[in-house]
Design a protein around this motif. Structure first.
Motif, PDB file in Angstrom:
ATOM      1  N   SER A  94       4.213  30.939  19.794  1.00  0.00           N
ATOM      2  CA  SER A  94       3.045  31.365  20.735  1.00  0.00           C
ATOM      3  C   SER A  94       2.033  32.663  19.894  1.00  0.00           C
ATOM      4  O   SER A  94       1.154  32.862  20.660  1.00  0.00           O
ATOM      5  N   THR A  95       2.015  32.917  18.848  1.00  0.00           N
ATOM      6  CA  THR A  95       1.568  34.024  17.469  1.00  0.00           C
ATOM      7  C   THR A  95       0.034  32.673  16.810  1.00  0.00           C
ATOM      8  O   THR A  95       0.062  33.452  16.316  1.00  0.00           O
ATOM      9  N   LEU A  96       0.848  31.489  17.252  1.00  0.00           N
ATOM     10  CA  LEU A  96      -0.305  30.148  16.010  1.00  0.00           C
ATOM     11  C   LEU A  96      -1.621  30.981  17.238  1.00  0.00           C
ATOM     12  O   LEU A  96      -2.554  30.606  15.999  1.00  0.00           O
ATOM     13  N   LYS A  97      -1.867  30.705  18.019  1.00  0.00           N
ATOM     14  CA  LYS A  97      -3.337  30.813  18.761  1.00  0.00           C
ATOM     15  C   LYS A  97      -3.370  32.413  18.574  1.00  0.00           C
ATOM     16  O   LYS A  97      -5.421  32.622  18.467  1.00  0.00           O
ATOM     17  N   PRO A 137      -3.435  31.705  13.081  1.00  0.00           N
ATOM     18  CA  PRO A 137      -3.242  29.674  12.904  1.00  0.00           C
ATOM     19  C   PRO A 137      -2.871  29.378  11.400  1.00  0.00           C
ATOM     20  O   PRO A 137      -1.951  29.166  10.761  1.00  0.00           O
ATOM     21  N   THR A 138      -3.719  30.225  10.435  1.00  0.00           N
ATOM     22  CA  THR A 138      -3.643  30.749   8.751  1.00  0.00           C
ATOM     23  C   THR A 138      -2.303  30.906   8.039  1.00  0.00           C
ATOM     24  O   THR A 138      -1.465  31.093   7.350  1.00  0.00           O
ATOM     25  N   LEU A 139      -2.281  32.851   8.876  1.00  0.00           N
ATOM     26  CA  LEU A 139      -1.329  33.458   8.264  1.00  0.00           C
ATOM     27  C   LEU A 139       0.100  32.802   9.580  1.00  0.00           C
ATOM     28  O   LEU A 139       0.976  32.874   8.348  1.00  0.00           O
ATOM     29  N   PHE A 140      -0.023  31.729  10.393  1.00  0.00           N
ATOM     30  CA  PHE A 140       1.492  31.215  11.575  1.00  0.00           C
ATOM     31  C   PHE A 140       1.451  30.154   9.633  1.00  0.00           C
ATOM     32  O   PHE A 140       2.782  30.353   9.896  1.00  0.00           O
ATOM     33  N   LYS A 141       0.832  29.516   9.653  1.00  0.00           N
ATOM     34  CA  LYS A 141       1.397  28.870   8.717  1.00  0.00           C
ATOM     35  C   LYS A 141       1.736  29.275   7.413  1.00  0.00           C
ATOM     36  O   LYS A 141       2.595  28.010   7.152  1.00  0.00           O
ATOM     37  N   ALA A 142       0.717  30.605   6.911  1.00  0.00           N
ATOM     38  CA  ALA A 142       1.355  30.792   6.030  1.00  0.00           C
ATOM     39  C   ALA A 142       3.388  31.113   6.047  1.00  0.00           C
ATOM     40  O   ALA A 142       4.051  31.106   4.729  1.00  0.00           O
ATOM     41  N   LEU A 143       3.369  31.656   6.936  1.00  0.00           N
ATOM     42  CA  LEU A 143       4.762  32.252   7.480  1.00  0.00           C
ATOM     43  C   LEU A 143       5.691  31.314   7.383  1.00  0.00           C
ATOM     44  O   LEU A 143       6.894  31.687   7.635  1.00  0.00           O
ATOM     45  N   ASN A 144       4.643  30.000   8.159  1.00  0.00           N
ATOM     46  CA  ASN A 144       5.472  29.196   8.919  1.00  0.00           C
ATOM     47  C   ASN A 144       5.947  28.296   8.107  1.00  0.00           C
ATOM     48  O   ASN A 144       4.939  27.009   8.903  1.00  0.00           O
ATOM     49  N   PRO A 145       5.887  27.840   7.329  1.00  0.00           N
ATOM     50  CA  PRO A 145       5.438  25.868   6.191  1.00  0.00           C
ATOM     51  C   PRO A 145       6.552  24.903   7.152  1.00  0.00           C
ATOM     52  O   PRO A 145       5.975  24.294   6.959  1.00  0.00           O
ATOM     53  N   ASP A 146       6.750  25.390   7.956  1.00  0.00           N
ATOM     54  CA  ASP A 146       8.312  24.019   8.818  1.00  0.00           C
ATOM     55  C   ASP A 146       7.825  24.208   9.601  1.00  0.00           C
ATOM     56  O   ASP A 146       8.662  22.805  10.221  1.00  0.00           O
ATOM     57  N   LYS A 147       7.113  24.408   9.939  1.00  0.00           N
ATOM     58  CA  LYS A 147       6.787  24.641  12.284  1.00  0.00           C
ATOM     59  C   LYS A 147       4.930  24.198  12.167  1.00  0.00           C
ATOM     60  O   LYS A 147       4.300  24.503  11.216  1.00  0.00           O
ATOM     61  N   GLY A 148       5.530  22.486  12.807  1.00  0.00           N
ATOM     62  CA  GLY A 148       4.579  21.338  12.573  1.00  0.00           C
ATOM     63  C   GLY A 148       4.668  20.745  13.757  1.00  0.00           C
ATOM     64  O   GLY A 148       3.936  20.289  14.024  1.00  0.00           O
ATOM     65  N   ILE A 149       5.935  20.985  15.017  1.00  0.00           N
ATOM     66  CA  ILE A 149       5.303  21.038  16.276  1.00  0.00           C
ATOM     67  C   ILE A 149       4.055  20.547  16.357  1.00  0.00           C
ATOM     68  O   ILE A 149       3.934  19.830  16.882  1.00  0.00           O
TER      69      ILE A 149
END
Lengths: 412, 221
Positions: free
Chosen positions: A293-296, A299-311
């Motif tokens: 839910s924080t992806l929206k 997005p850049t910060l989300f990917k940096a903090l959650n590199p394994d999350k790509g669903i």
């Protein structure tokens, strides 16, 4: 009674309701007989075809519609894959060929309904539910297209079974891409871990055996398609909860597609321990989805903090949930057409977490109310859970007493 | 009109989880659990909530209600002291004029407040809207009651209602300026004016609107 016993009891009650919402072996057998009969009929008309289920029936996550909806149908979606190449026929020609064969037999008569993309056969009630089968005509996909799909995916092995289905494109019938066999294969691979590990699966198998003693001589004969793992139960529970959440007329247009639920649940479940039971897995999947839910927001910060999350992917402009069996198919297309789909997806996830958390420690009445929302008041009463959880029918709010809350900052 | 004692007993009989918890400054307080059991838009709420109610003996609909269980977190319609903001005072006072029943107050405002809270946290919007904060919300109440949409026209209308020397009779021209007789144009206001508490609230709200108008004028200069 200790809290732990209460928790177990509540979980058992929920599973009983869920098992009742699932299809029975006789319904499953009935469905197979019905589409096998269609194959035979087409064959007698010179059409060499293979019919197989797609969607929830294929992956074992069917749930019966709630009885409260009088028009609810129990729908079976099947693919009719005809042995013929795309070059030899057009989509309208294929549709007509199958239509003519079904009509000429006289067997289905008034039960046949012709929609733009599929043909529906309505059967008599099965166990009190209206039962219908939607047949989607298709041919094997061209090799060139399959090679293109393979170049875009990390799972090229899933693409060989891709098909071209009849699909509406700007008011005319054309070819669309699909791969239900590939999807089933992918889902089954993820599901296998839970088949092999969970004692609950064996319990489920034993229970089916007990309920069908005249049919099977041993539990081993029971087809895998009707034995349920925690992953399948999780998908069923989420589908039921989704149906309840989006029954609100103000949000029903933004409902989450069942294929999104199954895909996201299976992706999440790949990271879960194989020994998890249904409820542990449900909690794991929902909490995993909630993190997106924080992806929206960033997005850049989300990917940096959650590199394994790509669903679920979002690059700031486009949402993407890749169909594991068809890299050209973005399951989140509607999310890109209207942001309300995104908003209500995450609100639904939060609502599901809140409702399923009532299993642990919330008031009896509140838990009972959740069961009632998901399975219907009638079904909850049939099991005696209205008395157990002290349920009463909720009272509708009338239009003349709808008051609006307000805040006076001066007194705040 | 119901006597206060009867009113309180009726409420305790209706919501059996409540009991009398004390009295201060002439106001009786009730505390305990209330049961909310409502459905709207296929969304049901069935739950007990911990509350305290400090009964206002002059106007039971203006009683203070607090959520005491810590269930409601930060919410745009709750004060910092956990007092619930149920509706604008004019909405509450008009309801009281129709019947001063604590049971109806509980059913229509308190229970509905919790239902609305659950609905809002589930879907992100209010089932039938909410009022804007402060005076804007108050004005929206009056606009709904009178059908007058313009702020200035509304203020003028309320001025006429508030004037003591304006002996309000149905045959007189309606203060909204339509030219019609009041009993044909705004019969509801005619009826409401007979209630002293409603009249008092209209005057309070009118003064609030005038004060706001003066503030705007001063800022414009």
């Amino acid at each position: 009674m200790t809290d732990k016993f209460k928790l177990i009891e509540r979980q058992e009650d929920l599973v009983k309701l869920l098992e009742d919402a699932d299809i029975t072996y006789s319904m499953y057998k009935n469905a197979v007989e019905k589409y096998t009969a269609v194959v035979d009929l087409l064959s007698s008309n010179g059409i060499d075809s293979h019919i197989y289920p797609q969607g929830s029936f294929a992956i074992g996550t069917v749930v019966k519609p709630l009885r409260r909806n009088k028009d609810a149908d129990y729908d079976l979606d099947v693919i009719c894959e005809v042995s013929c190449s795309k070059a030899e026929t057009t989509a309208p020609q294929l549709y007509k060929k199958i239509k003519d064969a079904l009509e000429s037999s006289g067997r289905y008569d008034k039960k046949l309904h012709f929609f733009e993309e599929c043909i529906r056969i309505e059967y008599a009630d099965v166990g009190g539910y209206k039962f219908s089968m939607d047949i989607v005509p298709s041919v094997p996909e061209e090799i060139r297209e399959i090679l293109k799909m393979k170049s875009f995916t990390q799972r090229p092995d899933l693409c060989d079974t891709a098909i071209a289905i009849t699909e509406l494109d700007n008011d005319s019938l054309g070819w669309g891409k699909s791969n239900p066999k590939g999807y089933e294969k992918w889902f089954s691979e993820v599901n296998e871990r839970f088949h092999n590990y969970d004692f609950g699966v064996n319990t489920n198998r034993q229970q089916i055996f007990q309920n069908n003693l005249t049919v099977f001589s041993s539990a081993d004969e029971i087809p895998l398609q009707i034995v349920r793992t925690p992953l399948q139960r999780v998908v069923q529970l989420l589908k039921l909860h989704k149906a309840s959440y989006f029954s609100n007329p103000n949000v029903k247009d933004f409902s989450v597609k069942s294929v999104i639920i199954a895909t996201l649940a299976a992706h999440s479940a790949q990271k879960a321990p194989a020994h998890y039971n249904t409820f542990e897995l449900l909690d794991f999947v929902l909490k995993d989805l909630q993190k997106y839910s924080t992806l929206k927001d960033n997005p850049t910060l989300f990917k940096a903090l959650n590199p394994d999350k790509g669903i679920i992917e979002f690059d700031g402009t486009e949402w993407k949930i890749e169909n594991p069996s068809n890299p050209m198919d973005n399951l989140a297309n509607s999310w890109n057409e209207d942001n309300e789909y995104v908003k209500y997806f995450f609100m639904w996830v939060n609502s599901a977490i809140k409702d399923f958390d009532t299993i642990i420690g919330d008031q009896d009445l509140v838990y009972g109310s959740v069961l009632s929302k998901m399975f219907g008041e009638g079904k909850v009463k049939d099991f005696g859970y209205d008395r157990k959880y002290k349920l009463v029918s909720p009272k509708p709010i009338e239009s003349n007493v709808q008051h609006k809350p307000w805040l006076d900052y001066e007194n705040a | 009109m119901k006597m206060l004692d009867t009113n309180i007993r009726d409420l305790l009989n209706y919501q059996k989880g409540l009991s009398i918890s004390g009295e201060r400054d002439g106001r009786i307080s009730l505390a305990g659990k209330i049961f909310v059991n409502m459905i709207y838009d296929n969304f049901p709420v069935q739950r007990y909530y911990d509350v305290k109610i400090i009964v206002n003996p002059e106007n039971v609909y203006l009683s203070d209600v607090f959520e005491t269980g810590g269930y409601i977190g930060e919410y745009c319609h709750k004060y910092k002291d956990n007092r619930l903001c149920l509706a604008t005072n004019i909405d509450l006072v008009i309801s009281n004029s129709e019947n001063n029943s604590l049971v109806n107050f509980c059913r229509e405002y308190i229970e509905q407040y919790f239902f609305i809270y659950e609905y809002y946290t589930t879907y992100g919007f209010f089932p039938y809207g909410d009022r804007a904060h402060d005076l804007e919300g108050v004005k929206s109440s009056y606009k709904e009651i009178t059908g007058i949409k313009d702020d200035l026209d509304l203020t003028r209308f309320l001025l006429q209602i508030c004037r003591k020397e304006y002996h309000y009779r149905g045959h007189l021209p309606c203060p909204c300026g339509s030219g019609e007789r009041t009993r044909k144009c705004h019969p509801k206001i005619l009826k409401l004016m007979t209630d002293e508490l409603v009249y008092k609230q209209i005057c309070i709200d009118f003064l609030g609107m005038v004060k706001e108008f003066d503030e705007h004028k001063r800022k414009a200069k």
